[in-house]
Design an enzyme around this catalytic site. Structure first.
Site, PDB file in Angstrom:
ATOM      1  CD  GLN B 183      -2.825  -1.430   0.184  1.00 49.78           C
ATOM      2  OE1 GLN B 183      -3.729  -0.617   0.111  1.00 49.78           O
ATOM      3  NE2 GLN B 183      -2.702  -2.437  -0.700  1.00 49.78           N
ATOM      4  CB  ALA B 224     -11.378   0.299   3.391  1.00 53.31           C
ATOM      5  CG  HIS B 225      -7.289   0.200   0.397  1.00 54.73           C
ATOM      6  ND1 HIS B 225      -6.382  -0.720  -0.080  1.00 54.73           N
ATOM      7  CD2 HIS B 225      -8.516  -0.350   0.168  1.00 54.73           C
ATOM      8  CE1 HIS B 225      -7.041  -1.740  -0.577  1.00 54.73           C
ATOM      9  NE2 HIS B 225      -8.315  -1.552  -0.444  1.00 54.73           N
ATOM     10  CG  ASN B 226      -7.116   4.029  -2.457  1.00 54.83           C
ATOM     11  OD1 ASN B 226      -6.690   2.896  -2.306  1.00 54.83           O
ATOM     12  ND2 ASN B 226      -6.346   5.043  -2.771  1.00 54.83           N
TER      13      ASN B 226
END
Lengths: 333, 333, 333
Positions: B183, B224-226
């Site tokens: 990531q 979560a990511h993004n």
């Protein structure tokens, strides 16, 4: 490291049948996977067929199972085998791990104004803020935060990552933004409370958040500001209780359940896991709101139908009226 | 420790009626439990009957309540009593706890390349990784992790146990196993953001995870990511927002709600607690998907029926056709 | 900091078409937002229309996209573009962040009896209790607790705030209170396991809690005592798995799903997010139990109707009988 069965009897009582005090016990084990050297227990008569098959050195049983158990081999007869088993695990732990820890670990950060009972334990990398109080025999395992002026009673266990006394979630809307409402209350926790890993209990906005004696809370539970939890209630993991909810005593809240704010739940209420409580429950009972699991293909059809459920009801009503009219006109013929 | 009512008026303004500036205020308290020495407030006209009964030393009210409040005793009249109350709690905290903390606690582990504003605070046992940036007036309470290269703006509050910038959950399937996707993005957090205890905000996979100004996030929330969260959105506890979801500004997400990944939610959308958002919501509105709670016995019958819901719909359709045919043939008679 | 495309090819293989090894790569970026200097990838043919429009310096594609990609510019052709991309992120991270950390951070509290492999890493403010074991190449990021006697295999990653080996939630009821069942089991974690921030894995009551090789668990997940998770299963955030559940290998559990205790889930089962599993699933499949989201007004009508769902079924049954009787009597005419 083994113990003698007689040592357990000396510590916990019970009647020994079908075997000797010199039996060596190596482990406490579940009945269905127990083997030589194991102490096991049978508390639920549903599993009695496991008894005969068990290789356990000794099985803890209720009086009703006396003959059956004795026929198999050594057994301890006691009124409440499950409670006996629980006490046996406690005794076992003390034998193997020694007496409970006490004192403040060198790596903990404890404010000078905090009051920690001399028999309490504050583990590695805990934070205890100003004017917090920790009662006798209470244990903060590693990495617990106990916030300013919060109180924990006697013989409590707070597992790693617990956060007591973070700010409640309170904001006043103003011109499209949110003004923080400082959370001026505390958290007060009674005696014999256990709180699971990474669970959070927020401080009250003005009054205190209160957890009464004997409450047991699992991991990753969120207890919002000004919640009040009655004595001996148990709350399973991932549950969320919103602000100012008042949960009775002796309740059982299933895992991942959620309870809206400003509700009152009667003493002795049981909530199924993943259920959402949107209204007060003044009558104790067993309440459920679980969405049924299905194969995805079935679910898709049912979920689509659900979206028109009240339309279906209207169609049924219309059918009933049509049929009633038909019959009336038939009768009228 | 008490303050004089006049001190509060000097700090926050408002019109004092029915009482004197020398009144001693010992506490800020909810209207229904307030007593002598308390400053309270009435923001919701629904609770106006509590006003007359209140023992509060002084009550903050809106202009519409002016006469009613003055008849009872001292009151502060202001356009937005709830916002005034919020500011009063802030003023109160400064009086009692002193100015906000600043600096880096000796027990925190802050990488030498991290940039911490001189007016920011990094509390006990926090970890601030390489190249992280912390803006003016921002507070990391105890035991916060701020990951590598992540940025937090000004006047933010990160509560104990918060983890900013752990790896997003990204793996490529390959031959029955999973290959980690490193990531490489960051987390960027705006100004005036508050993040609750043990909440997690993952770093982006390639681009960044972004939380805009004024966002308020409760405890135990998973971002979560993004994910991108628009300004002044509030998110209650236990909520989960999956990867690359884009939440608008001024949204209100209820507790334990879940939002699937790669969705877009319009500005100003309100999501009820425990609701699951499985599609984009391009139109702002008030959306709900709560499973109704019932006594377990009722639930069992309804849940069993639900599993055949579309079959029921088919049966209704067939009934309608039969009746229509009957009527047609009757009419044809 | 840039790298040359040729360096990536040397490290990861693949066939370079339509461009040169000297191309400078500044970033790895998603296809739809990539620009000059970016390496991107196309793994899902659904997004092929993004390919022509992309400004990326180089795109990783499958053989089927060879011509299309080459027409646009530089591309790397490889059998599995997504896996290639994953390995590229790993290579990228090593280039930029250097080799993985190893050793024990000075601020970590590691018991003298714990065994930490020399190539493992124990990050800032972690706690590793007595007799715990950490395998080669495993990384405990900051603020992880690894409990007494728990074991973590090789090449695992435990993110900040993870708690391994807190006590399982076990109490025996006795006279209106709860007696603690000491949790005497451990947690055993295999190789190549990744566990997300603030996730908790409880130790077993008597036997161990087991997580097999290659399992990937997201943030804020609760794994209760004596759960067994089969190899290469992935579990998304906020999920809860109750005691003694046995999850198969190669399963995919969606976010905020819940699985009751003492169940068995077949290998290869897929559970939708927010679904609640209340029974064993001996047959692999794709299972769902998501409450449909609606505008609140629609939901209110449908939820109210749902509470009488089985009554509706009875009404349909009665309509069917009435109609059947009618037709029978009509036929009898």
């Amino acid at each position: 490291m083994s113990v003698l069965l007689g040592q357990i009897l000396d510590a916990l009582g019970g009647e020994l049948l079908g075997g000797g005090r010199e039996l060596q016990i190596l482990r406490i084990a579940p009945l269905d996977s127990s083997g030589h050297g194991d102490l096991s227990f049978l508390s639920n008569p549903r599993y009695r067929q496991q008894l005969a098959a068990s290789q356990a050195a000794c099985v803890i049983v209720a009086p009703a199972m006396r003959e059956e158990a004795q026929a198999r081999g050594a057994c301890i007869v006691t009124d409440d085998p499950y409670a006996y088993f629980a006490r046996a695990t406690q005794w076992w732990k003390v034998q193997h791990a020694g007496a409970a820890l006490r004192g403040i670990h060198a790596s903990a950060v404890v404010h000078e104004s905090a009051v920690v009972h001399e028999s309490a334990y504050v583990g590695p990398l805990c934070v205890v803020e100003a004017n917090a109080r920790i009662g006798a025999g209470t244990m903060l395992k590693s990495r617990v935060t106990l916030g300013e002026a919060c109180e924990v009673g006697e013989r409590c266990i707070l597992h790693p990552g617990v956060v007591i006394g973070a700010d409640g979630f309170g904001f006043a809307p103003s011109k499209g933004a949110w003004i923080k409402i400082e959370q001026l209350g505390r958290v007060r926790i009674g005696n014999d409370v256990e709180i699971g890993a990474n669970t959070c209990v927020d401080r009250g906005a003005l009054d205190d958040t209160v957890i009464e004696d004997g409450v047991k809370i699992d991991n990753l539970v969120q207890i919002a500001h000004n919640v009040h939890i009655g004595a001996h209630t148990v709350i399973a993991g991932n549950t969320g209780i919103a602000g100012s909810a008042r949960i009775g005593a002796h309740c059982q809240i299933g895992g991942a359940a959620n309870i809206l704010g400003h509700l009152t739940i009667a003493d002795g209420t049981v909530i199924s896991p993943t259920s959402m409580v949107t209204r007060s429950l003044p009558k104790p009972g067993f309440y459920t709101g679980i969405f049924p699991l299905q194969e995805n293909e079935q679910w898709e059809k049912n979920a689509a139908t659900f979206k028109q459920l009240y339309v279906l009801r209207e169609r049924i009503k219309k059918l009933e009226q049509t049929l009633a009219n038909d019959q009336r006109s038939n009768n009228g013929n």
